[in-house]
Design a protein around this motif. Structure first.
Motif, PDB file in Angstrom:
ATOM      1  N   ASP A 120       0.861  -1.190   0.000  1.00  0.00           N
ATOM      2  CA  ASP A 120       0.000   0.000   0.000  1.00  0.00           C
ATOM      3  C   ASP A 120       0.895   1.236   0.000  1.00  0.00           C
ATOM      4  O   ASP A 120       1.878   1.297   0.738  1.00  0.00           O
TER       5      ASP A 120
ATOM      6  N   ARG B 104      -3.053  -5.426  -8.864  1.00  0.00           N
ATOM      7  CA  ARG B 104      -3.109  -6.483  -7.829  1.00  0.00           C
ATOM      8  C   ARG B 104      -3.726  -7.764  -8.381  1.00  0.00           C
ATOM      9  O   ARG B 104      -4.775  -7.738  -9.012  1.00  0.00           O
TER      10      ARG B 104
ATOM     11  N   ARG C 222     -13.835  -5.125   0.678  1.00  0.00           N
ATOM     12  CA  ARG C 222     -13.487  -3.713   0.936  1.00  0.00           C
ATOM     13  C   ARG C 222     -13.960  -3.277   2.321  1.00  0.00           C
ATOM     14  O   ARG C 222     -13.285  -2.511   3.006  1.00  0.00           O
TER      15      ARG C 222
ATOM     16  N   THR D 228      -2.425 -11.741  -2.693  1.00  0.00           N
ATOM     17  CA  THR D 228      -2.964 -12.706  -1.728  1.00  0.00           C
ATOM     18  C   THR D 228      -1.812 -13.431  -1.036  1.00  0.00           C
ATOM     19  O   THR D 228      -1.834 -13.635   0.182  1.00  0.00           O
TER      20      THR D 228
ATOM     21  N   PHE E 290      -4.096  -3.091   6.854  1.00  0.00           N
ATOM     22  CA  PHE E 290      -2.705  -3.502   6.660  1.00  0.00           C
ATOM     23  C   PHE E 290      -1.737  -2.322   6.711  1.00  0.00           C
ATOM     24  O   PHE E 290      -0.544  -2.492   6.505  1.00  0.00           O
TER      25      PHE E 290
ATOM     26  N   LEU F  61     -11.553  -4.740   4.794  1.00  0.00           N
ATOM     27  CA  LEU F  61     -10.260  -4.052   4.770  1.00  0.00           C
ATOM     28  C   LEU F  61     -10.321  -2.726   5.515  1.00  0.00           C
ATOM     29  O   LEU F  61      -9.344  -2.284   6.111  1.00  0.00           O
TER      30      LEU F  61
ATOM     31  N   ARG G 162      -2.309  10.929   1.896  1.00  0.00           N
ATOM     32  CA  ARG G 162      -3.438  10.688   1.007  1.00  0.00           C
ATOM     33  C   ARG G 162      -4.743  10.532   1.773  1.00  0.00           C
ATOM     34  O   ARG G 162      -5.765  11.065   1.391  1.00  0.00           O
TER      35      ARG G 162
ATOM     36  N   TYR H  84      -0.172 -10.736   1.330  1.00  0.00           N
ATOM     37  CA  TYR H  84      -0.995 -10.153   2.407  1.00  0.00           C
ATOM     38  C   TYR H  84      -1.676 -11.204   3.275  1.00  0.00           C
ATOM     39  O   TYR H  84      -1.930 -10.959   4.448  1.00  0.00           O
ATOM     40  N   GLN H  85      -2.051 -12.365   2.703  1.00  0.00           N
ATOM     41  CA  GLN H  85      -2.809 -13.339   3.488  1.00  0.00           C
ATOM     42  C   GLN H  85      -1.928 -14.485   4.017  1.00  0.00           C
ATOM     43  O   GLN H  85      -2.447 -15.451   4.574  1.00  0.00           O
TER      44      GLN H  85
ATOM     45  N   LYS I  30       1.737   1.937  -7.199  1.00  0.00           N
ATOM     46  CA  LYS I  30       1.544   0.999  -8.312  1.00  0.00           C
ATOM     47  C   LYS I  30       0.335   1.360  -9.170  1.00  0.00           C
ATOM     48  O   LYS I  30       0.343   1.125 -10.365  1.00  0.00           O
TER      49      LYS I  30
ATOM     50  N   ARG J 219     -11.227 -13.531  -7.135  1.00  0.00           N
ATOM     51  CA  ARG J 219     -10.327 -13.732  -8.288  1.00  0.00           C
ATOM     52  C   ARG J 219     -10.943 -14.713  -9.279  1.00  0.00           C
ATOM     53  O   ARG J 219     -10.820 -14.518 -10.492  1.00  0.00           O
TER      54      ARG J 219
ATOM     55  N   PHE K 152     -10.781 -13.551  -1.172  1.00  0.00           N
ATOM     56  CA  PHE K 152      -9.931 -13.041  -2.260  1.00  0.00           C
ATOM     57  C   PHE K 152      -9.857 -14.067  -3.400  1.00  0.00           C
ATOM     58  O   PHE K 152      -9.844 -13.696  -4.567  1.00  0.00           O
TER      59      PHE K 152
END
Ligand code: TYD
Length: 203
Positions: free
Chosen positions: A15, A96, A52, A101, A155, A55, A147, A104-105, A19, A74, A70
């Motif tokens: 994050d 992403r 979302r 995944t 995360f 998250l 931001r 992060y997972q 990207k 996908r 996730f």
């Protein structure tokens, strides 16, 4: 100038790495010469919407629930977007994909490479190139703070970002182009484009 098509490209990074900006710039470049599309995961499917909220911490989600969602999201993206567009000869750029995944997972007994294998065994297509925009976690956190102020996602702590970056680097294979993400937007894009042209553009 001609781009090799169909073509499947992924952008990854922690994050705040920048990207999405780079994915957009490459999409703009490609769109001028070939049919191209820019996608994002999580998607706007029902799984993606639930993700979302998790998250943002609006609803709880365990690591395993996130992993499962996730992968479902996908599966939806691959079936409805990625494969049909590749079959039509598009340049498909995804912001992403399963490397996220894996990075992060990971945990609860799953290493990043276990999760990568899980995704590949599902039959999800492997991209031809992964642009990994690599930035120091401390710099990333500073950008995120600028931001979004205090509206951080789950995360977005220094410790989490350091772990996630390490996880990415542990699965970086020859499809990865590791791009330094600390310089300015234009200098980073020069590096992305140099690699992209070398591999996928002729004339
Ligand atoms: P994204 O919208 O790309 O956020 P940003 O633009 O800030 O990078 O991704 C949202 C979050 O989803 C991000 O923290 C990473 C996380 N994520 C996972 O944990 N696993 C995954 O498989 C994916 C695709 C994203």
């Amino acid at each position: 100038m001609k781009i090799k098509t169909p073509l499947f490209i992924v952008f990854e990074g922690i994050d705040g790495a920048g990207k999405s900006t780079q994915a957009n710039l490459l999409f703009t470049f490609c769109r001028a010469i070939a049919p191209a599309v820019l996608l994002q995961e999580p998607t706007d499917s029902q799984h993606g919407k639930l993700l979302r909220k998790m998250l943002k911490g609006e609803i709880p989600g365990t690591r395993d629930e996130l992993l499962e969602l996730f992968i479902k999201d996908r599966a939806y993206d691959v079936e409805h977007n990625i494969l049909p567009l590749l079959n039509k000869g598009y340049v498909v750029i995804v912001d992403r994909y399963f490397y996220s995944t894996a990075a992060y997972q990971a945990g609860n007994g799953n290493t990043p490479s276990d999760i990568l294998r899980m995704n590949i065994e599902k039959g999800f297509p492997v991209p031809e190139r992964v642009y990994f925009i690599d930035i120091e976690p401390a710099n990333a956190l500073e950008r995120i703070h600028r931001r979004s102020g205090d509206n951080k996602e789950i995360f977005e702590t220094l410790h989490a970002l350091e772990t996630i970056r390490g996880n990415y680097l542990s699965i970086a294979d020859s499809t990865f182009a590791v791009i330094q993400g600390n310089p300015g937007v234009e200098d980073i894009f020069k590096e992305v484009l140099k690699d992209f042209k070398k591999h996928f553009v002729t004339g």
